[in-house]
Design a protein around this motif. Structure first.
Motif, PDB file in Angstrom:
ATOM      1  N   PRO A 137     -85.794  82.801 -48.778  1.00 19.18           N
ATOM      2  CA  PRO A 137     -86.195  84.010 -49.508  1.00 19.18           C
ATOM      3  C   PRO A 137     -85.053  84.688 -50.263  1.00 19.18           C
ATOM      4  N   HIS A 138     -83.831  84.633 -49.742  1.00 20.26           N
ATOM      5  CA  HIS A 138     -82.733  85.321 -50.431  1.00 20.26           C
ATOM      6  C   HIS A 138     -82.342  84.658 -51.756  1.00 20.26           C
ATOM      7  N   ASN A 139     -82.843  83.462 -52.044  1.00 26.70           N
ATOM      8  CA  ASN A 139     -82.563  82.799 -53.314  1.00 26.70           C
ATOM      9  C   ASN A 139     -83.569  83.136 -54.409  1.00 26.70           C
ATOM     10  N   VAL A 140     -84.680  83.727 -54.029  1.00 19.00           N
ATOM     11  CA  VAL A 140     -85.789  83.906 -54.972  1.00 19.00           C
ATOM     12  C   VAL A 140     -85.404  84.748 -56.177  1.00 19.00           C
ATOM     13  N   ASP A 141     -84.821  85.919 -55.965  1.00 22.28           N
ATOM     14  CA  ASP A 141     -84.528  86.807 -57.100  1.00 22.28           C
ATOM     15  C   ASP A 141     -83.594  86.140 -58.111  1.00 22.28           C
ATOM     16  N   THR A 142     -82.582  85.441 -57.630  1.00 23.66           N
ATOM     17  CA  THR A 142     -81.637  84.770 -58.522  1.00 23.66           C
ATOM     18  C   THR A 142     -82.326  83.666 -59.316  1.00 23.66           C
ATOM     19  N   LEU A 143     -83.146  82.856 -58.634  1.00 24.82           N
ATOM     20  CA  LEU A 143     -83.839  81.769 -59.332  1.00 24.82           C
ATOM     21  C   LEU A 143     -84.871  82.303 -60.324  1.00 24.82           C
ATOM     22  N   VAL A 144     -85.576  83.377 -59.968  1.00 25.30           N
ATOM     23  CA  VAL A 144     -86.550  83.983 -60.878  1.00 25.30           C
ATOM     24  C   VAL A 144     -85.837  84.504 -62.122  1.00 25.30           C
ATOM     25  N   GLU A 145     -84.732  85.209 -61.918  1.00 24.18           N
ATOM     26  CA  GLU A 145     -83.969  85.744 -63.059  1.00 24.18           C
ATOM     27  C   GLU A 145     -83.485  84.610 -63.956  1.00 24.18           C
ATOM     28  N   ALA A 146     -82.957  83.552 -63.361  1.00 25.47           N
ATOM     29  CA  ALA A 146     -82.485  82.410 -64.143  1.00 25.47           C
ATOM     30  C   ALA A 146     -83.641  81.768 -64.903  1.00 25.47           C
ATOM     31  N   PHE A 147     -84.778  81.583 -64.242  1.00 26.40           N
ATOM     32  CA  PHE A 147     -85.934  80.933 -64.870  1.00 26.40           C
ATOM     33  C   PHE A 147     -86.436  81.747 -66.065  1.00 26.40           C
ATOM     34  N   LYS A 148     -86.418  83.066 -65.935  1.00 25.75           N
ATOM     35  CA  LYS A 148     -86.926  83.932 -67.003  1.00 25.75           C
ATOM     36  C   LYS A 148     -85.961  84.064 -68.174  1.00 25.75           C
ATOM     37  N   THR A 149     -84.681  83.783 -67.963  1.00 25.61           N
ATOM     38  CA  THR A 149     -83.696  84.019 -69.014  1.00 25.61           C
ATOM     39  C   THR A 149     -83.055  82.752 -69.564  1.00 25.61           C
ATOM     40  N   CYS A 150     -83.314  81.600 -68.957  1.00 29.54           N
ATOM     41  CA  CYS A 150     -82.689  80.341 -69.393  1.00 29.54           C
ATOM     42  C   CYS A 150     -83.735  79.315 -69.751  1.00 29.54           C
ATOM     43  N   ARG A 151     -83.331  78.422 -70.602  1.00 28.95           N
ATOM     44  CA  ARG A 151     -84.224  77.316 -70.962  1.00 28.95           C
ATOM     45  C   ARG A 151     -84.363  76.326 -69.806  1.00 28.95           C
ATOM     46  N   ASN A 152     -83.256  76.065 -69.097  1.00 25.65           N
ATOM     47  CA  ASN A 152     -83.257  75.078 -68.020  1.00 25.65           C
ATOM     48  C   ASN A 152     -82.581  75.639 -66.775  1.00 25.65           C
ATOM     49  N   VAL A 153     -83.262  75.528 -65.652  1.00 24.42           N
ATOM     50  CA  VAL A 153     -82.671  75.845 -64.355  1.00 24.42           C
ATOM     51  C   VAL A 153     -82.647  74.529 -63.585  1.00 24.42           C
ATOM     52  N   ILE A 154     -81.433  74.044 -63.332  1.00 25.59           N
ATOM     53  CA  ILE A 154     -81.238  72.746 -62.697  1.00 25.59           C
ATOM     54  C   ILE A 154     -80.857  72.957 -61.237  1.00 25.59           C
ATOM     55  N   LEU A 155     -81.582  72.295 -60.359  1.00 25.78           N
ATOM     56  CA  LEU A 155     -81.355  72.386 -58.920  1.00 25.78           C
ATOM     57  C   LEU A 155     -80.767  71.058 -58.454  1.00 25.78           C
ATOM     58  N   VAL A 156     -79.548  71.129 -57.893  1.00 24.62           N
ATOM     59  CA  VAL A 156     -78.855  69.935 -57.419  1.00 24.62           C
ATOM     60  C   VAL A 156     -78.985  69.912 -55.902  1.00 24.62           C
ATOM     61  N   PHE A 157     -79.633  68.887 -55.375  1.00 24.92           N
ATOM     62  CA  PHE A 157     -80.001  68.831 -53.963  1.00 24.92           C
ATOM     63  C   PHE A 157     -78.957  68.115 -53.108  1.00 24.92           C
ATOM     64  N   SER A 158     -78.732  68.700 -51.913  1.00 33.65           N
ATOM     65  CA  SER A 158     -77.861  68.077 -50.922  1.00 33.65           C
ATOM     66  C   SER A 158     -78.449  68.329 -49.534  1.00 33.65           C
ATOM     67  N   VAL A 159     -78.640  67.257 -48.799  1.00 28.66           N
ATOM     68  CA  VAL A 159     -79.100  67.373 -47.415  1.00 28.66           C
ATOM     69  C   VAL A 159     -77.895  67.721 -46.540  1.00 28.66           C
ATOM     70  N   ASN A 160     -78.058  68.729 -45.697  1.00 25.34           N
ATOM     71  CA  ASN A 160     -76.983  69.136 -44.791  1.00 25.34           C
ATOM     72  C   ASN A 160     -76.435  67.939 -44.025  1.00 25.34           C
ATOM     73  N   LYS A 161     -75.129  67.870 -43.930  1.00 24.22           N
ATOM     74  CA  LYS A 161     -74.389  66.848 -43.184  1.00 24.22           C
ATOM     75  C   LYS A 161     -74.531  65.439 -43.761  1.00 24.22           C
ATOM     76  N   SER A 162     -75.099  65.306 -44.958  1.00 25.69           N
ATOM     77  CA  SER A 162     -75.243  63.984 -45.570  1.00 25.69           C
ATOM     78  C   SER A 162     -73.971  63.545 -46.295  1.00 25.69           C
ATOM     79  N   MET A 163     -73.100  64.490 -46.600  1.00 25.29           N
ATOM     80  CA  MET A 163     -71.876  64.208 -47.360  1.00 25.29           C
ATOM     81  C   MET A 163     -72.191  63.621 -48.742  1.00 25.29           C
ATOM     82  N   ALA A 164     -73.348  64.057 -49.302  1.00 24.87           N
ATOM     83  CA  ALA A 164     -73.765  63.543 -50.603  1.00 24.87           C
ATOM     84  C   ALA A 164     -74.743  64.503 -51.271  1.00 24.87           C
ATOM     85  N   PHE A 165     -74.878  64.331 -52.574  1.00 27.01           N
ATOM     86  CA  PHE A 165     -75.974  64.945 -53.313  1.00 27.01           C
ATOM     87  C   PHE A 165     -77.043  63.869 -53.460  1.00 27.01           C
ATOM     88  N   GLN A 166     -78.310  64.261 -53.386  1.00 29.03           N
ATOM     89  CA  GLN A 166     -79.401  63.301 -53.463  1.00 29.03           C
ATOM     90  C   GLN A 166     -80.042  63.231 -54.849  1.00 29.03           C
TER      91      GLN A 166
END
Length: 152
Positions: free
Chosen positions: A37-66
């Motif tokens: 929930p604490h990420n919602v306001d930031t993501l909403v603001e970004a979505f409303k003001t930017c053409r692209n909001v890119i989410l880069v995923f990483s699983v905890n303790k994976s030592m990688a981005f997926q």
């Protein structure tokens, strides 16, 4: 490389952390996500003001981005993913995302990238919802694309 990744001030990048691979794999199949929930306001603001909001995923303790995805809608517009029911903490309303590149990219491949929006630490250091400076985010996505291309 995706044309919009470079030189576009209309793109913002964020790290998204997941507790397990299963939730990320479900997201890749279903095209939805729910965040803390604490990420919602930031993501909403970004979505409303930017053409692209890119989410880069990483699983905890994976030592990688997926991989990375583009946010396609505001929270509250997608059906609840089945995995949300198993969470022991609250989550945001779900939203649609479109996966652009799926590739397990080890932190050792991206550790040289520094995130100016996180005290110039390596981009791999970041909490869920951490914003990534634009040039660093674009470079990170390029490396993830390269990783996918090496597999094929």
């Amino acid at each position: 490389m995706q044309q919009w990744l470079t030189g576009s001030s209309g793109t913002r990048y964020f790290i998204i952390k997941s507790w397990n691979h299963e939730n990320v794999e479900a997201s890749q199949r279903e095209g939805t996500w729910a965040t803390q929930p604490h990420n919602v306001d930031t993501l909403v603001e970004a979505f409303k003001t930017c053409r692209n909001v890119i989410l880069v995923f990483s699983v905890n303790k994976s030592m990688a981005f997926q991989g990375y995805a583009r946010m396609e809608s505001l929270p509250g517009t997608a059906p609840e993913p089945a995995w949300v029911k198993n969470l022991r903490w609250p989550s945001s309303p779900p939203f649609y995302i479109r996966w652009i590149t799926i590739a397990n990219t080890r932190f050792s491949r991206v550790g040289h990238l520094k995130n100016a929006l996180n005290e110039n630490l390596a981009v791999l250091v970041g909490r869920d919802g951490q914003e990534i400076e634009q040039n660093c985010g674009a470079s990170l996505c390029e490396l993830i694309d390269e990783e996918r291309n090496q597999v094929f």
